[in-house]
Every structure is written in C-alpha cells, then in structure tokens.
Scaffold this motif. Structure first.
Motif, PDB file in Angstrom:
ATOM      1  N   HIS A   1      13.513 -42.937 -58.326  1.00 43.05           N
ATOM      2  CA  HIS A   1      12.917 -43.369 -57.057  1.00 43.05           C
ATOM      3  C   HIS A   1      13.808 -44.396 -56.348  1.00 43.05           C
ATOM      4  CE1 HIS A   1       9.315 -41.244 -58.288  1.00 43.05           C
ATOM      5  NE2 HIS A   1       9.336 -41.900 -59.431  1.00 43.05           N
ATOM      6  N   ALA A   2      15.088 -44.396 -56.649  1.00 41.82           N
ATOM      7  CA  ALA A   2      16.000 -45.364 -56.032  1.00 41.82           C
ATOM      8  C   ALA A   2      16.150 -45.079 -54.541  1.00 41.82           C
ATOM      9  CB  ALA A   2      17.368 -45.299 -56.712  1.00 41.82           C
ATOM     10  N   THR A   3      16.079 -46.108 -53.747  1.00 39.44           N
ATOM     11  CA  THR A   3      16.257 -45.986 -52.294  1.00 39.44           C
ATOM     12  C   THR A   3      17.168 -47.113 -51.815  1.00 39.44           C
ATOM     13  OG1 THR A   3      14.379 -47.413 -51.739  1.00 39.44           O
ATOM     14  CG2 THR A   3      13.926 -45.043 -52.036  1.00 39.44           C
ATOM     15  N   PHE A   4      17.636 -46.975 -50.578  1.00 42.16           N
ATOM     16  CA  PHE A   4      18.423 -48.061 -50.002  1.00 42.16           C
ATOM     17  C   PHE A   4      17.545 -49.297 -49.800  1.00 42.16           C
ATOM     18  CE2 PHE A   4      20.796 -44.267 -48.355  1.00 42.16           C
ATOM     19  CZ  PHE A   4      21.941 -44.485 -49.113  1.00 42.16           C
ATOM     20  N   GLU A   5      16.261 -49.072 -49.527  1.00 40.46           N
ATOM     21  CA  GLU A   5      15.344 -50.195 -49.313  1.00 40.46           C
ATOM     22  C   GLU A   5      15.078 -50.960 -50.613  1.00 40.46           C
ATOM     23  OE1 GLU A   5      15.328 -47.507 -46.118  1.00 40.46           O
ATOM     24  OE2 GLU A   5      14.793 -47.081 -48.206  1.00 40.46           O
ATOM     25  N   SER A   6      15.062 -50.256 -51.745  1.00 44.48           N
ATOM     26  CA  SER A   6      14.772 -50.931 -53.014  1.00 44.48           C
ATOM     27  C   SER A   6      16.003 -51.573 -53.635  1.00 44.48           C
ATOM     28  CB  SER A   6      14.155 -49.938 -54.008  1.00 44.48           C
ATOM     29  OG  SER A   6      15.064 -48.904 -54.337  1.00 44.48           O
ATOM     30  N   TYR A   7      17.172 -51.310 -53.057  1.00 43.01           N
ATOM     31  CA  TYR A   7      18.389 -51.973 -53.527  1.00 43.01           C
ATOM     32  C   TYR A   7      18.359 -53.428 -53.063  1.00 43.01           C
ATOM     33  CZ  TYR A   7      23.368 -53.041 -54.106  1.00 43.01           C
ATOM     34  OH  TYR A   7      24.571 -53.609 -54.461  1.00 43.01           O
ATOM     35  N   ARG A   8      18.625 -54.348 -53.970  1.00 43.90           N
ATOM     36  CA  ARG A   8      18.573 -55.769 -53.647  1.00 43.90           C
ATOM     37  C   ARG A   8      19.978 -56.357 -53.719  1.00 43.90           C
ATOM     38  NH1 ARG A   8      14.729 -54.311 -51.745  1.00 43.90           N
ATOM     39  NH2 ARG A   8      12.548 -54.724 -52.264  1.00 43.90           N
ATOM     40  N   PRO A   9      20.692 -56.393 -52.594  1.00 40.92           N
ATOM     41  CA  PRO A   9      22.051 -56.936 -52.615  1.00 40.92           C
ATOM     42  C   PRO A   9      22.041 -58.437 -52.898  1.00 40.92           C
ATOM     43  CG  PRO A   9      21.358 -56.530 -50.355  1.00 40.92           C
ATOM     44  CD  PRO A   9      20.292 -55.949 -51.243  1.00 40.92           C
ATOM     45  N   ASP A  10      23.059 -58.884 -53.595  1.00 40.05           N
ATOM     46  CA  ASP A  10      23.246 -60.303 -53.867  1.00 40.05           C
ATOM     47  C   ASP A  10      23.892 -60.928 -52.634  1.00 40.05           C
ATOM     48  OD1 ASP A  10      24.051 -62.812 -54.730  1.00 40.05           O
ATOM     49  OD2 ASP A  10      24.623 -62.114 -56.732  1.00 40.05           O
ATOM     50  N   ASP A  11      23.209 -61.889 -52.023  1.00 37.53           N
ATOM     51  CA  ASP A  11      23.714 -62.508 -50.798  1.00 37.53           C
ATOM     52  C   ASP A  11      25.055 -63.201 -51.001  1.00 37.53           C
ATOM     53  OD1 ASP A  11      21.500 -61.628 -49.438  1.00 37.53           O
ATOM     54  OD2 ASP A  11      20.362 -63.491 -49.715  1.00 37.53           O
ATOM     55  N   THR A  12      25.382 -63.515 -52.250  1.00 37.57           N
ATOM     56  CA  THR A  12      26.654 -64.167 -52.537  1.00 37.57           C
ATOM     57  C   THR A  12      27.830 -63.222 -52.303  1.00 37.57           C
ATOM     58  OG1 THR A  12      25.514 -65.439 -54.258  1.00 37.57           O
ATOM     59  CG2 THR A  12      27.925 -65.494 -54.280  1.00 37.57           C
ATOM     60  N   PHE A  13      27.561 -61.917 -52.375  1.00 38.92           N
ATOM     61  CA  PHE A  13      28.620 -60.912 -52.237  1.00 38.92           C
ATOM     62  C   PHE A  13      28.272 -59.991 -51.069  1.00 38.92           C
ATOM     63  CE2 PHE A  13      28.409 -62.237 -56.669  1.00 38.92           C
ATOM     64  CZ  PHE A  13      29.726 -62.599 -56.914  1.00 38.92           C
ATOM     65  N   ALA A  14      28.898 -60.247 -49.928  1.00 37.68           N
ATOM     66  CA  ALA A  14      28.584 -59.481 -48.715  1.00 37.68           C
ATOM     67  C   ALA A  14      28.898 -58.005 -48.867  1.00 37.68           C
ATOM     68  CB  ALA A  14      29.364 -60.065 -47.528  1.00 37.68           C
ATOM     69  N   SER A  15      29.828 -57.655 -49.755  1.00 31.42           N
ATOM     70  CA  SER A  15      30.216 -56.250 -49.910  1.00 31.42           C
ATOM     71  C   SER A  15      29.078 -55.380 -50.412  1.00 31.42           C
ATOM     72  CB  SER A  15      31.416 -56.136 -50.863  1.00 31.42           C
ATOM     73  OG  SER A  15      31.084 -56.643 -52.153  1.00 31.42           O
ATOM     74  N   GLN A  16      28.082 -55.971 -51.070  1.00 34.06           N
ATOM     75  CA  GLN A  16      26.964 -55.170 -51.577  1.00 34.06           C
ATOM     76  C   GLN A  16      26.122 -54.623 -50.423  1.00 34.06           C
ATOM     77  OE1 GLN A  16      24.709 -56.966 -54.757  1.00 34.06           O
ATOM     78  NE2 GLN A  16      26.537 -57.549 -55.905  1.00 34.06           N
ATOM     79  N   ALA A  17      25.757 -55.469 -49.476  1.00 35.90           N
ATOM     80  CA  ALA A  17      24.998 -55.004 -48.312  1.00 35.90           C
ATOM     81  C   ALA A  17      25.856 -54.077 -47.459  1.00 35.90           C
ATOM     82  CB  ALA A  17      24.521 -56.195 -47.488  1.00 35.90           C
ATOM     83  N   GLN A  18      27.138 -54.353 -47.362  1.00 37.41           N
ATOM     84  CA  GLN A  18      28.035 -53.502 -46.576  1.00 37.41           C
ATOM     85  C   GLN A  18      28.130 -52.103 -47.192  1.00 37.41           C
ATOM     86  OE1 GLN A  18      31.580 -55.889 -46.615  1.00 37.41           O
ATOM     87  NE2 GLN A  18      30.794 -57.356 -45.094  1.00 37.41           N
ATOM     88  N   ALA A  19      28.213 -52.034 -48.516  1.00 28.71           N
ATOM     89  CA  ALA A  19      28.264 -50.738 -49.194  1.00 28.71           C
ATOM     90  C   ALA A  19      26.963 -49.973 -48.986  1.00 28.71           C
ATOM     91  CB  ALA A  19      28.532 -50.941 -50.682  1.00 28.71           C
ATOM     92  N   ARG A  20      25.848 -50.662 -49.092  1.00 27.07           N
ATOM     93  CA  ARG A  20      24.538 -50.023 -48.856  1.00 27.07           C
ATOM     94  C   ARG A  20      24.466 -49.443 -47.452  1.00 27.07           C
ATOM     95  NH1 ARG A  20      20.101 -54.198 -47.846  1.00 27.07           N
ATOM     96  NH2 ARG A  20      21.462 -54.316 -46.002  1.00 27.07           N
ATOM     97  N   ASP A  21      24.887 -50.203 -46.468  1.00 26.31           N
ATOM     98  CA  ASP A  21      24.795 -49.745 -45.080  1.00 26.31           C
ATOM     99  C   ASP A  21      25.730 -48.564 -44.820  1.00 26.31           C
ATOM    100  OD1 ASP A  21      22.965 -51.752 -44.679  1.00 26.31           O
ATOM    101  OD2 ASP A  21      24.377 -53.114 -43.692  1.00 26.31           O
ATOM    102  N   ALA A  22      26.924 -48.595 -45.425  1.00 28.46           N
ATOM    103  CA  ALA A  22      27.869 -47.502 -45.228  1.00 28.46           C
ATOM    104  C   ALA A  22      27.351 -46.205 -45.844  1.00 28.46           C
ATOM    105  CB  ALA A  22      29.226 -47.866 -45.823  1.00 28.46           C
ATOM    106  N   LEU A  23      26.767 -46.295 -47.035  1.00 31.35           N
ATOM    107  CA  LEU A  23      26.227 -45.105 -47.683  1.00 31.35           C
ATOM    108  C   LEU A  23      24.979 -44.603 -46.966  1.00 31.35           C
ATOM    109  CD1 LEU A  23      26.780 -46.128 -51.394  1.00 31.35           C
ATOM    110  CD2 LEU A  23      27.748 -44.113 -50.279  1.00 31.35           C
ATOM    111  N   SER A  24      24.177 -45.518 -46.443  1.00 31.49           N
ATOM    112  CA  SER A  24      23.002 -45.110 -45.675  1.00 31.49           C
ATOM    113  C   SER A  24      23.419 -44.321 -44.441  1.00 31.49           C
ATOM    114  CB  SER A  24      22.197 -46.350 -45.274  1.00 31.49           C
ATOM    115  OG  SER A  24      21.066 -45.987 -44.496  1.00 31.49           O
ATOM    116  N   ALA A  25      24.482 -44.774 -43.772  1.00 35.11           N
ATOM    117  CA  ALA A  25      24.981 -44.049 -42.600  1.00 35.11           C
ATOM    118  C   ALA A  25      25.580 -42.711 -42.999  1.00 35.11           C
ATOM    119  CB  ALA A  25      26.031 -44.898 -41.887  1.00 35.11           C
ATOM    120  N   PHE A  26      26.235 -42.667 -44.160  1.00 38.01           N
ATOM    121  CA  PHE A  26      26.846 -41.429 -44.652  1.00 38.01           C
ATOM    122  C   PHE A  26      25.776 -40.380 -44.951  1.00 38.01           C
ATOM    123  CE2 PHE A  26      28.721 -38.863 -48.130  1.00 38.01           C
ATOM    124  CZ  PHE A  26      29.926 -38.491 -47.545  1.00 38.01           C
TER     125      PHE A  26
END
Length: 352
Positions: A35-60
């Motif tokens: 049941h993994a979703t982009f919404e249930s992914y919790r990026p670590d705010d310390t590492f901006a690349s985590q949210a960036q990766a989520r957004d790029a894959l969501s767009a893909f």
C-alpha cells in the motif's frame, strides 16, 4: 527442547522450485509495500533530495496532462504543466542512494500510481525469469508493459549485465518505462569487481537510458536501533521457541551451517518458497562466513526474509558480524551493509 524441535519447521527440509508462470505472478511489490504511496512516504527534512526524488517519481508516474483549449486562439486555457514538477525525459529513472533511505517505498509508490500492465521485481527475479522462460519468452511476457520496476539492481557478473542491458534496451525501444533502484549509480556498477572493456561498455549503454536521481539520508531502520544484531543465549532461544509455539504461531529451527549449505541447493529466485507459514526464523550456532559465494546467497535469502518481515532469533555470533575475511571491505561492501542493517532490524523486531 527435543519435543519442541520435532514440531518446529526446518527450512533445510524444504525444496522449493518456481516455474516461469509462477515467477511472473510474483512480480508485484512485497507485502510491506503493498500500500505504499507518495503520500505515505515521509521524507527527512534534513535531506532535501528525498522530497525531490518523491516529486520527480510522482511526475514520472502521472499520466500526460491534457492539453486544454479555451477562448480565441487558446487564450484562457487552463494552466497545467507548470502546476507540477517536470517529468524526467528519459525512458528510465535510476534511483541511487544508500540503504534505508526509502528507495523501495518510492519504487513501489511509482508502481501503484501507474495504470496499465506493470511488473515489480528484484534484479535476481528478472534474471531468473529469463532462465525459466528463455530470453525470447521473458521478452514476450514483459514487452508492452507500461512500467517495469527493478529493485536492488546489483550486477554480480558480466553475463547478467549484458542480459539486462539488452532486455532494457528492447523494452524501452517499444515504449516501456523503467524505474530501478540500487546503492550504486549506473556508471559505477561493477566497480571493484570487473574491469573488462565490454563490461564497462554495457554499463554505459544502460546508463544512457536512465536519468539518475540521487537520494541522500540516514538508514531509517537504524533510527531507533543501536548496536549489533541481537544474539540470544541457548536458554533465551529455547524460551523463544516455546513462546512462539504457545502463541499459535510457527517458528523454524535450523542449524546455521546446515542452512548455509542448503541455500546452495536452492535457486535464489525460490528462496521465498522456504518461508511459507513461518512467523519467526530460528538460527542456532551462527558463525562467521568466509566464503563469498555462501555469504552472497545468505544476503539474497535475508532480502526475501526482510520482504516478508519475518523476525529472526539466533544464537552464536551476532548476525551483523558474520561477513569475515575482508568481505565487508570488498566490491560487495554496500550489499553486505544493507544486509547487516536488515539483520539488525529483524533480530530486534517483535513477532506479529
């Protein structure tokens, strides 16, 4: 103890095999990511690349935005493309990062967000599919899929490399999109293992089809766990067997040496077949491994145990200290480190 051992499952008594059609049926995300979703992914705010990766894959994964037309000559048309991140333009995304930063979660989220025919599997499952069906048969099964997700893309020999790059080339040429994860970027795969010119040429050919997205962070499995994998005393192990049995669950009970030998007789694509009906894995007399082939088979086995989220109880040497003979410093270092992280989590986890 002897009566309890008689009622415990022994993994070494199992001889699982898996056919081509059965392999195809298993090409879905493991249960923990069902049941993994982009919404249930919790990026670590310390590492901006985590949210960036989520957004790029969501767009893909998102379907192409409809072209809106309104007013004269298109004036008044609705905004669309600028409202979401630009999707990567290459047919594949390569998600590179350390272990435990959420790559598999994002891979599964991409799979769930994509409509149409799609497949999700580990690198070894796709090579096993080719082994079971032949190259043409596997290509025939996979061709036409909208998305293929490849987890744990780690190349252990040049033959597998050329096989997968050829398969990826033919699939992307027919319109299939690929998302892969690994602990090593595609232009560095094989580093420290093989140096043949044709091997490196194949690596580059694969790299050209992927947009690499780096994801940084700390291992989420270790955030609440410190030290080494838990090793039990003999008495603690016996109590674990009794407790699991009393709860109505089933705990396997195997000698570590015997299990290591047994894994050599089972194809890694069938390791999940060893685990049916087992709620906890028991390993007695764990010891250091110095044979690389045996160690890599155990890593592949633990990958399937972790997918199934089956706790481990063990005696002897701590399971995070078993990779000896300099293996932890060699070309498979990241693979062993990922396994150690998983072993630490599995020996600390509660029995469901």
């Amino acid at each position: 103890m002897s009566e309890q051992q008689l009622t415990s499952a022994r993994l070494v008594d199992r001889r699982p095999t898996i056919s081509g059609p059965e392999l195809v049926a298993t090409l879905v995300p493991p249960p923990q990511f069902a049941h993994a979703t982009f919404e249930s992914y919790r990026p670590d705010d310390t590492f901006a690349s985590q949210a960036q990766a989520r957004d790029a894959l969501s767009a893909f994964a998102a379907p192409p935005a409809p072209v809106g037309r309104g007013g004269f000559f298109g004036f008044g048309r609705k905004k669309q493309a600028e409202d979401r991140p630009a999707a990567p333009t290459k047919p594949g995304i390569y998600l590179d990062g350390g272990f435990g930063v959420g790559k598999t979660h994002l891979l599964a989220a991409t799979w769930h967000a994509t409509s149409g025919r799609k497949y999700f599997g580990t690198f070894i499952e796709y090579t096993a599919l080719v082994g079971a069906l032949g190259y043409a048969g596997a290509l025939n099964v996979l061709q036409g899929a909208r998305l293929i997700c490849i987890d744990e893309f780690e190349l252990d020999d040049p033959g597998d490399t050329m096989l997968m790059t050829r398969l990826i080339g033919e699939l992307t040429a027919s319109g299939t999109r690929i998302v892969a994860t690994s602990n090593t970027p595609p232009n560095a795969l094989g580093e420290g293992r093989f140096a043949a010119a044709d091997f490196m040429r194949e690596i580059q050919a694969m790299s050209d089809r992927f947009e690499t997205i780096r994801i940084d962070g700390t291992d989420y499995r270790q955030r609440d766990i410190t030290g080494d994998a838990v090793a039990l005393t003999e008495d603690e192990y016996r109590f674990s067997l009794a407790d699991v049995s009393a709860s109505g669950e089933r705990m396997s009970d195997d000698d570590f040496s015997e299990l290591i030998k047994h894994l050599a007789t089972v194809h890694p694509s069938s390791y999940s077949g060893l685990l049916g009906g087992v709620q906890c894995i028991g390993l007695r007399d764990v010891h250091e491994l110095t044979d690389q082939s045996a160690a890599l088979r155990f890593v592949a086995f633990i990958d399937r145990v972790y997918d199934a989220q089956i706790p481990i109880r063990a005696t002897g040497t701590s399971l995070t200290s078993i990779f000896g003979g300099g293996m932890i410093d060699g070309g498979y270092r990241k693979k062993y480190q990922r396994c150690m992280s998983r072993l630490n989590a599995l020996t600390s986890s509660e029995i469901a």
